[in-house]
Motif scaffolding. Structure first.
Motif, short mmCIF file in Angstrom:
data_model
loop_
_atom_site.label_atom_id
_atom_site.label_comp_id
_atom_site.label_asym_id
_atom_site.label_seq_id
_atom_site.Cartn_x
_atom_site.Cartn_y
_atom_site.Cartn_z
N ASP A 278 59.91 6.83 -2.28
CA ASP A 278 61.93 6.57 -1.58
C ASP A 278 60.97 7.19 -0.74
O ASP A 278 62.19 7.32 0.61
N ILE A 279 60.38 8.68 -0.01
CA ILE A 279 60.51 9.16 1.26
C ILE A 279 59.86 8.59 1.85
O ILE A 279 60.53 7.90 3.46
N THR A 280 58.65 7.76 1.65
CA THR A 280 57.42 6.75 3.15
C THR A 280 58.93 5.85 3.70
O THR A 280 58.94 5.05 4.29
N THR A 281 59.55 5.23 2.21
CA THR A 281 60.34 4.17 3.14
C THR A 281 61.93 4.70 2.93
O THR A 281 62.85 3.03 3.31
N GLN A 282 62.22 5.45 3.66
CA GLN A 282 63.58 5.75 3.73
C GLN A 282 64.53 5.03 2.75
O GLN A 282 65.71 4.25 2.85
N ASP A 283 63.84 5.65 1.42
CA ASP A 283 65.01 5.72 -0.22
C ASP A 283 64.50 4.05 -0.07
O ASP A 283 65.87 2.85 -0.63
N PHE A 284 63.85 3.37 0.12
CA PHE A 284 63.40 1.82 0.05
C PHE A 284 63.76 1.36 0.65
O PHE A 284 64.07 -0.11 -0.41
N SER A 285 64.68 1.38 1.79
CA SER A 285 65.08 0.05 2.15
C SER A 285 64.76 -0.33 3.68
O SER A 285 64.67 -1.39 4.39
#
Length: 546
Positions: A278-285
């Motif tokens: 979630d952190i790496t991908t901004q809440d999987f966005s």
């Protein structure tokens, strides 16, 4: 062999495994272990609160090569320590926590400070057990160290009933079991390079644990030969020299929007030790799970592979072996640029200071440290908006210079700094903390002084829990509740602990204060910030948008 008490057996095991320092808050439930430590040659760093002790041990485990070791007493001591164990679990840090337990003969009677540690710690750690026989202590300690370091490293808890620890038994130490080799074959390395070599917009993402300086150098060299940008995950920025031309920044909280866009547009991603979470991908966005890029993932933890996004290729291998195999398979020459130069330009533009309100500009303070601090300086921090300034503007140039919790725990910076200075007395150590963050573990200043840990504490003081206030102002405007703070006189506090304090009310005063602190001793530098700087008038969203 002569019979000895369980505390002596335990300490002899620690010595055999190579442990040289432990952290503790003493308790009557493990007096036999304290007795075993007396003439052992192991340094017992006595802390002021179990949460601080566990955080020091966690920081020690991060620095390696041995797991951190902490001793705490039963009941409130053990529950206090859970804060540090939670950090270790999230950060994949090897840590062994020994908990004094109520006597075995009185189990399940609800006696003084009795806790079911299997039930309490079960969801928080990798493994928890209670030793019921003195002659099996060595066996349990060996198992604890093996589990703490194997696969995805993490914390383990051993409960030691008081009567088991004090009883006598024949000493039969167990040797430390070797971790299994995790290698990448030549054939596997070639398959990885086939995917990355044909990509137009490749990216390398590094993180996790089980890292070292050699791995950092090899990873950077692989990026150079591929011509690919390389990014670190949240609070793993020291995994790559930030001056390296292929380094593109960190995929953490408050990441560079340009870097986030580059991740979302990548057609192949090599993920080593890290997770696309979630952190790496901004809440999987940032990555479309329905149409992901070609993902190659290498991790020593098989459970981390394809956890959130499907990997085309995945390997259970540690970072050193993965990058070593890739470097051996790649020609020793620079490859064609495939986004590295543009990503680097975006990173350098991102480091241009964005002005904040007030007479003390935190962004300028961090930039001054970036340009003037010794590259060997270790910087620790906990959680708060102040840390986003460090992430954005500082440059970590050597592996092992960043100690911070990926779990987002407040209060971590000070205990970690004490642990870092004890481990590396020859290097400057800075604790960067917000006023709320520092006050959660401020009592460990006493530990610092007792053991001669001459650290520099920089306090970003805005008189409030800034991150919570920021969210509060957004969700419930003009309804401030529960976020204001009273602060001590930090200059006087430094003197009370036998150190030196400096109050900075204008940015230009900081260099002189820091130079004085570099000379040695415990120093607290208070940055008197505009109250609105990190909350209402200038929020973290302002910092992360250009």
């Amino acid at each position: 062999m002569a019979n000895v008490h369980g505390g002596q057996i335990l300490v002899d095991c620690l010595r055999a495994f190579g442990v040289r320092r432990v952290f503790s808050v003493p308790g009557e439930s493990f007096l036999a272990a304290l007795d075993g430590l007396h003439d052992s040659g192991l340094e017992n760093v006595v802390c002021r609160q179990e949460g601080g002790a566990a955080m020091m041990a966690e920081a020690h485990g991060k620095m390696g090569p041995m797991p951190g070791v902490v001793f705490v007493t039963r009941g409130p001591g053990a529950t206090n320590a859970s804060a540090g164990l939670h950090i270790a679990m999230h950060d994949a840090t090897p840590l062994v926590c020994f908990v004094g337990q109520a006597p075995l003969k009185h189990r399940d009677r609800g006696v003084f400070q009795e806790v079911d540690y299997r039930a309490f710690f079960g969801p928080l750690v990798k493994w928890v057990a209670e030793v019921e026989r003195t002659d099996r202590i060595a066996e349990y300690v060996a198992t604890a160290f093996r589990i703490a370091r194997s696969g995805r490293p993490g914390p383990v808890v051993l409960a030691l009933p008081e009567d088991v620890l004090s009883a006598l038994a024949e000493e039969t130490p167990h040797t430390d079991a070797a971790s299994p080799d995790l290698e990448m074959s030549d054939r596997q390395a070639k398959r990885v390079l086939e995917v990355l070599g044909t990509a137009e917009r490749p990216m390398i993402v590094v993180g996790g644990s089980s890292w070292d300086a050699t791995t950092a150098q090899t990873a950077a060299e692989v990026a150079r030969r591929l011509g690919a940008p390389i990014a670190a995950t949240f609070r793993r920025q020291d995994y790559i020299d930030n001056d390296h031309p292929n380094y593109a920044g960190d995929l953490g909280v408050g990441m560079n929007p340009a870097l986030g866009k580059r991740l979302s547009q990548a057609d192949a991603i090599l993920v080593v030790g890290a997770e696309l979470n979630d952190i790496t991908t901004q809440d999987f966005s940032l990555i479309d799970a329905a149409h992901p890029p070609r993902i190659v993932q290498a991790s020593s933890d098989p459970d981390a592979l394809s956890k959130h996004y499907p990997a085309e290729l995945s390997f259970t291998v540690d970072p050193a072996a993965a990058f070593g195999a890739l470097a051996a398979a790649l020609p020793d020459r620079a490859g064609a640029d495939r986004g590295a130069k543009a990503a680097r330009a975006e990173f350098e533009a991102w480091q241009t200071p964005k002005e904040t309100p007030g007479e003390v500009k935190l962004e300028e303070v961090i930039c001054w440290l970036r340009d003037n601090a010794d590259p060997k300086t270790i910087i620790t921090n906990g959680a708060g908006n102040y840390a986003a300034f460090l992430h954005r503007y500082y440059r970590f140039r050597q592996f092992g210079t960043q100690l911070a919790p990926t779990s987002g725990s407040m209060g971590y910076g000070l205990p970690a700094a004490v642990s870092a200075k004890l481990n590396h007395p020859e290097r400057p150590v800075i604790c960067l903390a917000g006023d709320g963050c520092l006050q959660m573990t401020i009592q460990e200043l006493s530990t610092a002084r007792q053991y001669g840990a001459d650290i520099i504490v920089i306090v970003a003081n805005n008189g409030r829990y800034g991150t919570i206030r920021m969210h509060q102002e957004k969700s419930y405007p003009q309804r401030v509740s529960g976020t204001n703070l009273f602060n001590p006189d930090y200059v006087a506090l430094a003197g009370a602990y036998g150190g030196t304090g400096h109050l900075v009310t204008k940015t230009g005063e900081f260099p002189a204060a820091y130079r004085a602190a570099e000379a040695g001793g415990l120093h607290i530098i208070e940055l008197r910030l505009d109250p609105d700087m990190l909350s209402t008038g200038f929020s973290i969203s302002d910092l992360t948008q250009d």
